[in-house]
Design an enzyme around this catalytic site. Structure first.
Site, PDB file in Angstrom:
ATOM      1  N   ASP A   1       0.830  -1.202   0.000  1.00 18.44           N
ATOM      2  CA  ASP A   1       0.000   0.000   0.000  1.00 18.44           C
ATOM      3  C   ASP A   1       0.866   1.254   0.000  1.00 18.44           C
ATOM      4  O   ASP A   1       2.085   1.194   0.128  1.00 18.44           O
ATOM      5  CB  ASP A   1      -0.951   0.006   1.210  1.00 18.44           C
ATOM      6  CG  ASP A   1      -0.288  -0.505   2.488  1.00 18.44           C
ATOM      7  OD1 ASP A   1       0.907  -0.239   2.696  1.00 18.44           O
ATOM      8  OD2 ASP A   1      -0.970  -1.184   3.281  1.00 18.44           O
TER       9      ASP A   1
ATOM     10  N   HIS B   1      -7.799  -4.998  10.031  1.00 22.63           N
ATOM     11  CA  HIS B   1      -7.477  -4.705   8.637  1.00 22.63           C
ATOM     12  C   HIS B   1      -6.140  -5.329   8.256  1.00 22.63           C
ATOM     13  O   HIS B   1      -5.253  -5.501   9.086  1.00 22.63           O
ATOM     14  CB  HIS B   1      -7.485  -3.195   8.355  1.00 22.63           C
ATOM     15  CG  HIS B   1      -6.333  -2.432   8.936  1.00 22.63           C
ATOM     16  ND1 HIS B   1      -6.454  -1.645  10.059  1.00 22.63           N
ATOM     17  CD2 HIS B   1      -5.043  -2.314   8.553  1.00 22.63           C
ATOM     18  CE1 HIS B   1      -5.293  -1.073  10.333  1.00 22.63           C
ATOM     19  NE2 HIS B   1      -4.410  -1.472   9.425  1.00 22.63           N
TER      20      HIS B   1
ATOM     21  N   GLU C   1      -9.880  -1.755   5.216  1.00 26.83           N
ATOM     22  CA  GLU C   1     -10.551  -1.453   6.476  1.00 26.83           C
ATOM     23  C   GLU C   1     -11.819  -2.295   6.639  1.00 26.83           C
ATOM     24  O   GLU C   1     -12.313  -2.881   5.670  1.00 26.83           O
ATOM     25  CB  GLU C   1     -10.915   0.035   6.513  1.00 26.83           C
ATOM     26  CG  GLU C   1      -9.725   0.989   6.386  1.00 26.83           C
ATOM     27  CD  GLU C   1      -8.913   1.106   7.669  1.00 26.83           C
ATOM     28  OE1 GLU C   1      -8.973   0.196   8.524  1.00 26.83           O
ATOM     29  OE2 GLU C   1      -8.202   2.107   7.825  1.00 26.83           O
TER      30      GLU C   1
ATOM     31  N   ASP D   1      -8.131  -3.351  14.334  1.00 29.99           N
ATOM     32  CA  ASP D   1      -9.512  -3.557  13.904  1.00 29.99           C
ATOM     33  C   ASP D   1      -9.622  -4.659  12.857  1.00 29.99           C
ATOM     34  O   ASP D   1     -10.657  -4.810  12.216  1.00 29.99           O
ATOM     35  CB  ASP D   1     -10.112  -2.254  13.367  1.00 29.99           C
ATOM     36  CG  ASP D   1      -9.357  -1.684  12.169  1.00 29.99           C
ATOM     37  OD1 ASP D   1      -8.353  -2.310  11.746  1.00 29.99           O
ATOM     38  OD2 ASP D   1      -9.754  -0.618  11.663  1.00 29.99           O
TER      39      ASP D   1
END
Length: 260
Positions: free
Chosen positions: A66, A137, A142, A135
């Protein structure tokens, strides 16, 4: 999915072993490189093996997971610069062998499509390093991300930006709100996925990844559908795993020749 619970230094050694085994057997291996804290010890170990043992990356290729959108080319937290500092400049990758999505492109949609083509053109990724967010990801996919997603632009959640603020002088306002990221389906196309997680803060995400239902609410859970996934975690990150004792027993009984 294989789960290995061990101290941090041992986890880094195991991941480096898997990469070295590939490079020795097939020098033109294609690697997937992750940023964040999780892979840093792996990069240190690979750099050591390059310097001391002659491990070569000269014929290898690598693709980043990314990139932030809009960070200046010389910004120290631009992921291309982070990867250059942490691993690319410390080994002998050829010029241009490490590629990342172009977060400064005028046409971000085309930049994502071009990145997908570049990965496909070299036959795909052989081994992809991964971390996991608190979380759930992976890369910047996400919660709510499509399990069939490909490289695209994403908006970062407040939680992710707060988690990453430590790299921006603890100022969340400096953390970009958008990124380009490999999609979950892109990641799933790699032949071997190696995910590292350490610390109690990752315990719930690791529990969901390994033992929870597959759900876009916890994007990493899609990895349960991959045929070759290795999850390397320390005791703290493994503290919510209901089958932790079983994972320890199975790894202890594993044949020495098998590897990851």
């Amino acid at each position: 999915m294989e789960v290995v619970i061990a101290p941090g230094p041992e986890l880094a050694r195991l991941a480096a072993d898997a990469i070295e085994r590939l490079l020795r057997a097939r020098p033109q291996t294609v690697l997937g490189l992750a940023t964040g804290s999780s892979p840093l010890a792996v990069y240190d170990e690979l750099a050591r093996r390059h310097t001391q043992d002659g491990l070569s990356f000269a014929r290898a290729r690598a693709f980043m997971l990314d990139e932030y959108v809009g960070l200046p080319a010389d910004h120290p937290e631009r992921y291309r610069n982070v990867i250059e500092a942490e691993i690319a400049s410390r080994v002998d990758f050829a010029e241009g062998a490490v590629q990342g999505p172009d977060g400064l492109a005028d046409d971000l949609v085309e930049a994502c499509a071009a990145y997908e083509r570049a990965i496909a053109d070299v036959g795909g990724v052989d081994l992809q390093l991964l971390g996991i967010g608190t979380d759930g990801h992976v890369a910047f996919n996400e919660p709510g991300s499509s399990l069939a997603s490909r490289t695209r632009i994403k908006t970062l959640t407040r939680q992710t930006r707060e988690d990453n603020a430590r790299f921006f002088d603890d100022d969340v306002s400096q953390v970009p709100t958008h990124c380009l990221t490999q999609g979950l389906a892109t990641i799933m196309s790699a032949r071997h996925l190696v995910l590292l997680a350490q610390g109690r803060g990752k315990a719930e995400a690791v529990h969901q990844l390994v033992e929870g239902p597959v759900s876009a609410l916890w994007p990493a859970t899609v990895l349960q559908h991959h045929p070759h996934v290795t999850v390397l975690v320390d005791d703290a990150a493994a503290s919510r795993l209901q089958l932790a004792d079983y994972y320890r027993e199975t790894y202890a009984a594993k044949p020495a020749w098998q590897g990851l």
